[in-house]
Design a protein around this motif. Structure first.
Motif, mmCIF file in Angstrom:
data_model
loop_
_atom_site.group_PDB
_atom_site.id
_atom_site.type_symbol
_atom_site.label_atom_id
_atom_site.label_comp_id
_atom_site.label_asym_id
_atom_site.label_seq_id
_atom_site.Cartn_x
_atom_site.Cartn_y
_atom_site.Cartn_z
ATOM 1 N N ARG A 129 0.827 -1.246 -0.074
ATOM 2 C CA ARG A 129 -0.021 -0.147 -0.104
ATOM 3 C C ARG A 129 0.844 1.222 0.035
ATOM 4 N N SER A 130 0.364 2.294 -0.555
ATOM 5 C CA SER A 130 0.928 3.428 -0.545
ATOM 6 C C SER A 130 1.084 4.172 1.009
ATOM 7 N N PHE A 131 1.860 4.934 1.146
ATOM 8 C CA PHE A 131 2.048 5.634 2.507
ATOM 9 C C PHE A 131 1.386 6.806 2.888
ATOM 10 N N VAL A 132 1.052 7.222 3.975
ATOM 11 C CA VAL A 132 0.239 8.455 4.091
ATOM 12 C C VAL A 132 0.824 8.963 5.383
ATOM 13 N N ARG A 133 0.966 10.417 5.225
ATOM 14 C CA ARG A 133 1.352 11.360 6.197
ATOM 15 C C ARG A 133 0.266 12.249 6.498
ATOM 16 N N THR A 134 -0.109 11.928 7.877
ATOM 17 C CA THR A 134 -0.938 13.116 8.369
ATOM 18 C C THR A 134 -0.342 13.897 9.460
ATOM 19 N N ASP A 141 -1.034 3.122 3.889
ATOM 20 C CA ASP A 141 -2.545 3.707 4.071
ATOM 21 C C ASP A 141 -3.300 2.627 4.633
ATOM 22 N N MET A 195 -21.296 6.458 2.733
ATOM 23 C CA MET A 195 -21.781 7.631 2.729
ATOM 24 C C MET A 195 -21.420 8.494 3.992
ATOM 25 N N GLY A 196 -20.544 8.337 4.865
ATOM 26 C CA GLY A 196 -19.986 8.784 5.814
ATOM 27 C C GLY A 196 -19.258 10.137 5.765
ATOM 28 N N PRO A 197 -18.796 10.992 6.702
ATOM 29 C CA PRO A 197 -18.244 11.909 6.327
ATOM 30 C C PRO A 197 -16.753 12.084 5.858
ATOM 31 N N LYS A 198 -16.454 12.722 4.789
ATOM 32 C CA LYS A 198 -15.282 12.609 4.137
ATOM 33 C C LYS A 198 -14.155 13.240 4.996
ATOM 34 N N ARG A 199 -12.804 12.506 5.046
ATOM 35 C CA ARG A 199 -11.831 12.857 5.920
ATOM 36 C C ARG A 199 -10.471 13.261 4.998
ATOM 37 N N ARG A 200 -10.424 13.197 3.629
ATOM 38 C CA ARG A 200 -9.526 13.455 2.789
ATOM 39 C C ARG A 200 -10.060 14.473 2.005
ATOM 40 N N ARG A 201 -8.836 15.615 1.509
ATOM 41 C CA ARG A 201 -9.678 16.417 0.349
ATOM 42 C C ARG A 201 -9.747 15.700 -0.792
ATOM 43 N N ASP A 202 -9.017 14.800 -0.984
ATOM 44 C CA ASP A 202 -9.288 13.980 -2.359
ATOM 45 C C ASP A 202 -10.460 13.061 -2.406
#
Lengths: 163, 169
Positions: A133-138, A145, A155-162
């Motif tokens: 998997r790709s890596f994620v930095r927050t 990821d 259908m839940g809240p979005k957590r990432r800009r993309d």
């Protein structure tokens, strides 16, 4: 399951129990792995990581001298980490949900529950080879990821800009 | 910042980094060949350690019984004894299943979780741990492999009943 030649892959095994290390080494040798290094504590694992390069680390979580979370933190979060994207297989007999989630949020790559067999261990290795998997930095996380599936009807809240 | 009102601004900053997947470059696939025989060989290598495990198992049972006795006799040493008991049970639950003793793993797991739920260790708690050690000893004495069959299940139920009796829900 696809057969891979694992002879060129180097493993670091971290467990404070010598017999458990023997089991993992035995399984890996049975898979023709030849480059195996052992560490009996989190502290010793960090020393080995500074001295050598590894392709995969397999670490226990509960150890008497420095736990596995310290090892994961040092690999993923330390500025001097030799390889922040090193695949980390957490091997633990503690399969409580909160422990698995804690390991995931620390940045583990795969979780392997004890008791371990050749099949379960090999399956994790193949997952790393085939499904990296790709890596994620927050702000508060660096690691693989944590989204393993794409949910097209989420259908839940979005957590990432993309999203 | 996204204008989408559904996006939580605290969680929306992130960076995706491509994984070079160095292991994939090194692990060569062997097309048309199944992993089955290799896995069989790996499991056989570990099965050869079965005798060593049974020796370790016997030693650990004695260690557990000894540490419970120490804790009973010397309350000042309870913390130290419980650490040793927890470590021993943790190792057993992790190893026993590999050698065909899943019942041992279950009993040891029950012991670990019981310890994790307690704040203090007095006579009652040490007695409950003693029942776990008796269970482990019975598995060895009766040579119960796998899930232990009816006797193994009776043993497990007995341990659960003792825990329920002494631990408020």
């Amino acid at each position: 399951m696809q057969l891979y030649d694992l002879r060129g892959i180097s493993f670091l095994i971290v467990d404070d129990n010598r017999f458990m290390r023997r089991i993992i080494v035995g399984l890996l040798q049975g898979m023709d792995v030849t480059e195996i290094t052992e560490a009996r504590s989190g502290k010793q694992a960090l020393e080995k990581l500074r001295q050598n390069q590894f392709d995969v680390i397999i670490t226990d979580l509960e150890m008497e001298d420095g736990n596995g979370f310290g090892v994961i933190d040092a690999i993923r979060g330390d500025d001097e980490s030799p390889d922040p994207m090193l695949p980390i297989i957490v091997l633990s007999a503690n399969t409580m949900k909160h422990t698995i989630l804690q390991a995931r949020d620390a940045g583990m790559t795969e979780f392997l529950a004890k008791p371990v067999t050749a099949d379960t261990l090999y399956r994790r290795i193949v997952t790393i080879i085939e499904g990296a998997r790709s890596f994620v930095r927050t702000g508060n996380y660096f690691g693989p990821d944590r989204r393993r599936k794409s949910d097209t009807v989420y259908m839940g809240p979005k957590r990432r800009r993309d999203d | 910042m996204s204008s989408d009102p559904q996006v939580n601004p605290k969680l929306s900053k992130f960076e995706i980094i491509e994984n070079p997947n160095k292991i994939k470059l090194k692990a060569k696939p062997l097309p048309g060949r199944s992993a089955d025989s290799m896995l069989k060989k790996a499991n056989s290598a570990v099965a050869e350690m079965s005798g060593d495990f049974e020796l370790i198992y016997s030693t650990e049972i004695e260690l557990l019984a000894r540490e419970i006795d120490h804790a009973r006799q010397d309350p000042i040493r309870v913390g130290e004894a419980i650490d040793k008991i927890r470590n021993s049970l943790h190792d057993l639950r992790g190893q026993a299943g590999t050698f065909g003793f899943p019942l041992v793993s279950k009993i040891a797991d029950s012991g670990c979780k019981y310890i994790d739920r307690q704040d203090n260790f007095g006579i009652v708690e040490l007695t409950v741990l003693g029942v776990h050690v008796d269970g482990l000893r019975a598995v060895k004495h009766e040579a119960l492999r796998g899930d232990g069959g009816p006797l193994g299940q009776k043993l497990l139920k007995g341990i659960v009943a003792v825990i329920k009796k002494h631990e408020p829900a």
